[in-house]
Write a protein that holds these residues in place. Structure first.
Motif, mmCIF file in Angstrom:
data_model
loop_
_atom_site.group_PDB
_atom_site.id
_atom_site.type_symbol
_atom_site.label_atom_id
_atom_site.label_comp_id
_atom_site.label_asym_id
_atom_site.label_seq_id
_atom_site.Cartn_x
_atom_site.Cartn_y
_atom_site.Cartn_z
ATOM 1 N N LYS A 125 35.708 -39.401 -16.242
ATOM 2 C CA LYS A 125 36.132 -40.400 -15.329
ATOM 3 C C LYS A 125 37.129 -41.419 -15.576
ATOM 4 N N GLY B 199 30.578 -27.032 -6.080
ATOM 5 C CA GLY B 199 30.976 -27.941 -7.097
ATOM 6 C C GLY B 199 31.094 -29.419 -6.563
ATOM 7 N N GLN B 200 30.934 -30.403 -7.389
ATOM 8 C CA GLN B 200 31.097 -31.635 -6.940
ATOM 9 C C GLN B 200 32.389 -32.324 -6.857
ATOM 10 N N ASP B 201 33.217 -32.373 -8.275
ATOM 11 C CA ASP B 201 34.361 -32.907 -7.903
ATOM 12 C C ASP B 201 35.456 -31.812 -7.679
ATOM 13 N N LYS C 50 36.432 -29.870 3.142
ATOM 14 C CA LYS C 50 35.543 -29.102 3.745
ATOM 15 C C LYS C 50 35.588 -28.802 4.932
ATOM 16 N N LYS D 158 36.218 -28.357 -6.403
ATOM 17 C CA LYS D 158 35.500 -27.659 -5.330
ATOM 18 C C LYS D 158 36.170 -26.195 -5.532
ATOM 19 N N GLN E 38 29.595 -21.970 1.095
ATOM 20 C CA GLN E 38 30.136 -23.419 1.286
ATOM 21 C C GLN E 38 31.549 -23.956 0.412
ATOM 22 N N GLU F 206 29.132 -30.368 0.409
ATOM 23 C CA GLU F 206 28.515 -30.609 -0.992
ATOM 24 C C GLU F 206 27.393 -29.452 -0.987
ATOM 25 N N PRO F 207 26.811 -29.284 -2.208
ATOM 26 C CA PRO F 207 25.656 -28.131 -2.282
ATOM 27 C C PRO F 207 24.471 -28.675 -1.710
ATOM 28 N N TYR G 158 27.184 -22.292 -3.609
ATOM 29 C CA TYR G 158 28.227 -23.062 -4.629
ATOM 30 C C TYR G 158 29.335 -23.687 -4.179
ATOM 31 N N THR H 160 20.621 -29.194 -1.252
ATOM 32 C CA THR H 160 19.585 -29.421 -2.346
ATOM 33 C C THR H 160 18.379 -28.442 -2.276
ATOM 34 N N GLN I 150 42.978 -33.471 -3.485
ATOM 35 C CA GLN I 150 41.916 -32.538 -3.126
ATOM 36 C C GLN I 150 41.948 -31.243 -3.987
#
Length: 629
Positions: free
Chosen positions: A324, A365-367, A130, A369, A442, A505-506, A363, A508, A331
C-alpha cells in the motif's frame, strides 16, 4: 547543410514542431557524432539540413530552436552520421497513407504543424470496471466486409467504426478496445525483392507461395504518437477522424481503449510518454499494454493516468498493492487466459472441470481485477470453438505449424462447416451456453467482434496475416444467426440491470445478512447440495439480489454440460415469490417477462443452460435473527 543560427533550448518536451518562433527540436541521438534535423517543404521542394551543435546536447538528447517562418517548412526527418531516419515522437507521418505499401524509412517524413484536436465539449464516461463490457475489434477488419453496411470509402477506417456506433450501443457495449491503431510500416524493408513477403513478429520473411502478406494485427514497433493514416477515410486528417470517433463514442456513453505493443528494446520513458500523450491529447479512456517488459507499476502509479483503465496480462500485484505504498486510482485489470480454458473445457464436457469452473466464475480479485473472455484475436472464435477440434492455419503459409495446438474445443460431431440441422442447432446452443458463462462471471467480460453472431475464421486460430475474409468480421452472419445476437444482447442487458451480477467484488458464499440466503450458493439434484465431484457436469447458481440492492430478485442459472438430461433442484423462495423461466438455450427461449415454470426443480436438457428469476415482492427482515432456508 544550412548555416542558419541554431539556438539551444530546454530538453523537453520530446518531438519536433513549428510555431511563430521557428522549429523546436528535442530528439535523442544515441552514440551519434553528426546529429541534426532535415527540414523540408512539400510545396516548394526546399530541403535543408541543420546540424545540432554540442552546446545543444544534454546526455543523448539534443534540443534546439531553429528560427524560421512557419511557412518555410512543413515536414522533417532526423539525421545522424550520414543517414536519415524517422522521429519516434512524430505526431503525424507522411508516407504511410496506403495500407500495405512498402515504404522505406528514409522516405518517411514527420509533419511539423499538427494541431491538437478540440475536445472542449467532450466528457469521458468513466465507467467503473464492474459496470463495463469490453468489445475488442480490429479497425480495418471490423468494417471491411461488404456486408458491414458501411459506405465503401469508409470501410476499414475510424469513420467506419463511427458508423457502427448505433449497433454497438444496441448491443450494450460500454467500451471499444482497438487492436494497435498507431502508425507503423507493416512491411519494413529497404529493398524490393522479387519474391512475395510475409511478416512474422515484425520480421519480413520470404513466402514460398509468392504472395504478399502483411502484419495484419500490427503487433510490432511503430510510431506511437500518431494515429494510423491507413485507418483513416480522410488521409490528410487522421488525427481529426480518430478524435471524432472518440467524441462520438463518449457522446453515446462508450469508452475507447487502445492496445499498444512495445518490444523489449523500447524505453520505459517512451512507453509512459506515448500513453500520456494519447490520454491527454485524444481523451482515450484506457490502454491494453502488450509486451514482455512493460513497466506496469510505473504506468499504474503515474499521477496523470489515474482516471483510466490499464490492462496487461501480468501485473506485479504484490509490489503494486501489497504494501500500500502507492495511491492507485487507475482501474487496473489483468487479461486472464484461465477463464477461457476452464469455461471451454467445461463446455465440451471434460471430466474434473466443474470444481474449477465454479471457483473461476466467482474470481475477480480485490485490488487487481480481471478481464474474462473466451474468443480473442489469437484463438478460435466462438463459432470455430464449437465447429473445429483442430486448428486450420494452412493459409498462413507455415504448414499449419503456427498458432495454439490445444484449443479445448469440440466440433459437435463434424469438423468444419456443416448443413446438418442437428449439428448447427447444437453449435448455436453451445455458443449460447458459453456466452452465459461469460456474462455471469464476476470479472469484466470482453467479447471479440462478431462472436455475438457466429463469425468464423474457417478454423484459423492465428490469422495474424489474413487481411481478407478470414480475418475480417463477416457481417453476413448477423442475419443468419440473429438468435445468437439477440441472446447475447439479452445477457448483457440482464447483467447490467441486476447489480448482483456485477458487484465488482468476490461473493462471500455465506449468509452474512442473516436472511436465510447467501449472496451466492450452489445447488444440484438436491437444493443446497451441489455435486462437485470429478464426473459431475451440472450445477445451479443462485444469486440473492438483495445483497447488492435493497429490493431485488433472485436469479438462478442451471448449467448442464453433460450429454444426458438432468433435473436440478430449485431452492424454496421466500413467501410471496415464485420462479419464472426467462431463458433456455435448448429451446431458443429469451423472454425478459418470463414464463411460468415448476417451482421445485428445473429440467435441464443435455448441453444447455436455463435462467430463472423470481417474481413478486420481498424485503428481508433486518433484525439480525437468522432466517430459515
Amino acid at each position: 547543410m544550412s548555416k542558419k543560427q541554431v539556438i539551444s533550448a530546454p530538453p523537453m518536451p520530446h518531438g519536433i514542431y513549428i510555431d511563430k518562433e521557428g522549429v523546436h527540436v528535442c530528439a535523442a541521438f544515441p552514440n551519434g557524432k553528426d546529429c541534426g534535423v532535415m527540414l523540408h517543404s512539400v510545396k516548394t521542394g526546399k530541403e535543408e539540413l541543420f546540424l545540432l551543435p554540442e552546446s545543444c546536447r544534454n546526455g543523448h538528447v539534443y534540443s534546439a530552436l531553429i528560427p524560421c517562418n512557419e511557412e518555410d517548412y512543413d515536414t522533417y526527418c532526423l539525421y545522424r552520421d550520414g543517414h536519415t531516419f524517422m522521429d519516434p515522437y512524430a505526431r503525424s507521418i507522411l508516407g504511410l497513407e496506403t495500407w500495405g505499401a512498402n515504404t522505406k524509412e528514409k522516405d518517411l517524413r514527420g509533419l511539423l504543424n499538427i494541431q491538437a484536436p478540440d475536445f472542449t465539449e467532450d466528457v469521458n464516461p468513466k465507467k467503473p470496471l464492474k459496470d463495463s463490457f469490453l468489445y475488442l475489434l480490429h479497425v480495418r477488419g471490423f468494417t471491411m466486409h461488404a456486408a458491414s453496411g458501411v459506405a465503401k470509402n469508409k470501410r476499414g477506417t475510424f469513420a467506419g467504426i463511427e458508423e457502427k456506433i448505433p449497433y454497438l450501443k444496441d448491443l450494450g457495449v460500454t467500451a471499444v478496445e482497438l487492436l494497435p491503431a498507431y502508425e507503423m510500416n507493416i512491411v519494413s524493408l529497404d529493398h524490393n525483392p522479387e519474391e512475395g513477403l510475409y511478416v512474422e513478429d515484425g520480421r519480413v520473411l520470404k513466402d514460398v507461395h509468392g504472395k504478399i502478406k502483411v502484419n495484419y494485427w500490427g503487433f510490432k514497433e511503430g510510431y506511437y504518437f500518431a494515429p494510423r493514416k491507413a485507418y483513416a477515410c480522410d488521409k490528410d486528417h487522421p488525427e481529426e477522424e480518430f478524435a471524432s470517433l472518440v467524441k462520438a463514442l463518449h457522446k453515446n456513453g462508450m469508452e475507447l481503449v487502445m492496445q499498444f505493443y512495445f518490444p523489449n528494446w523500447i524505453s520505459p520513458v517512451l512507453m509512459l510518454e506515448s500513453v500520456r500523450y494519447w490520454v491527454y491529447t485524444y481523451h482515450i479512456d484506457g490502454v491494453h499494454l502488450k509486451g514482455e517488459r512493460i513497466p506496469t507499476n510505473m504506468l499504474a502509479t503515474d499521477p496523470l493516468l489515474q482516471d483510466i483503465k490499464i490492462f496487461h496480462d501480468d501485473f506485479d500485484a504484490k509490489t503494486l498493492f501489497g504494501e500500500k505504498k502507492y495511491c492507485v486510482d487507475a482501474q487496473v485489470a489483468e487479461y486472464r487466459n484461465d477463464f477461457r480454458i476452464i469455461a471451454s473445457r467445461f463446455l465440451k464436457g471434460d471430466d474434473t472441470t466443474l470444481p474449477d469452473f465454479v471457483s473461476r466464475m466467482n474470481y475477480i480479485g480485490q485490488d487487481l481485477k480481471s478481464v474474462n473472455y473466451v474468443g480473442n484475436y489469437d484463438g478460435f472464435t466462438l463459432m470455430d470453438l464449437v465447429s473445429y477440434e483442430h486448428k486450420h492455419n494452412e493459409e498462413n503459409g507455415e504448414n499449419n505449424t503456427d498458432g495454439e495446438n490445444n484449443n479445448f474445443s469440440w466440433n459437435c460431431g463434424v469438423e468444419g462447416k456443416s448443413r446438418k440441422k442437428a449439428v448447427t442447432e447444437l453449435r448455436k446452443r453451445q455458443i449460447k451456453n458459453i456466452l452465459t458463462m461469460l456474462f455471469f462471471s464476476q470479472g469484466t467480460p470482453m467479447l471479440h467482434a462478431g462472436d455475438e453472431f457466429g463469425n468464423s475464421q474457417d478454423g484459423n486460430n492465428n490469422p495474424y496475416c489474413q487481411d481478407n475474409a478470414i480475418g475480417w468480421t463477416d457481417w453476413s452472419q448477423l442475419s443468419r444467426n440473429e438468435d445468437l445476437y439477440e441472446y447475447a444482447k439479452f445477457l448483457i442487458k440482464l447483467r447490467m440491470s441486476h447489480k448482483i451480477l456485477h458487484t465488482g467484488e468476490p461473493f462471500t458464499l455465506i449468509d452474512k445478512k442473516s436472511i436465510g440466503y447467501p449472496d451466492l450458493s450452489y445447488h444440484g439434484i438436491e437444493a443446497w447440495r451441489p455435486d462437485l465431484t470429478n464426473y459431475s457436469h451440472a450445477v445451479g447458481f443462485l444469486y440473492c439480489g438483495v445483497y447488492a440492492e435493497e429490493t431485488a430478485p433472485f436469479v438462478y442459472v442451471a448449467y448442464n454440460m453433460h450429454w444426458a438430461d438432468i433435473k436440478l433442484a430449485l431452492p424454496t423462495l421466500p413467501e410471496g415469490l415464485s420462479w419464472k423461466l426467462i431463458a433456455d438455450s435448448s429451446a431458443s427461449l429469451v423472454d425478459m417477462n418470463g414464463i411460468k415454470c415448476a417451482q421445485t426443480s428445473v429440467k435441464s436438457p443435455s448441453r444447455s443452460v436455463q435462467i430463472l428469476i423470481s417474481s413478486g415482492s420481498w424485503k428481508p427482515e433486518t433484525n439480525g435473527k437468522r432466517q430459515p432456508f
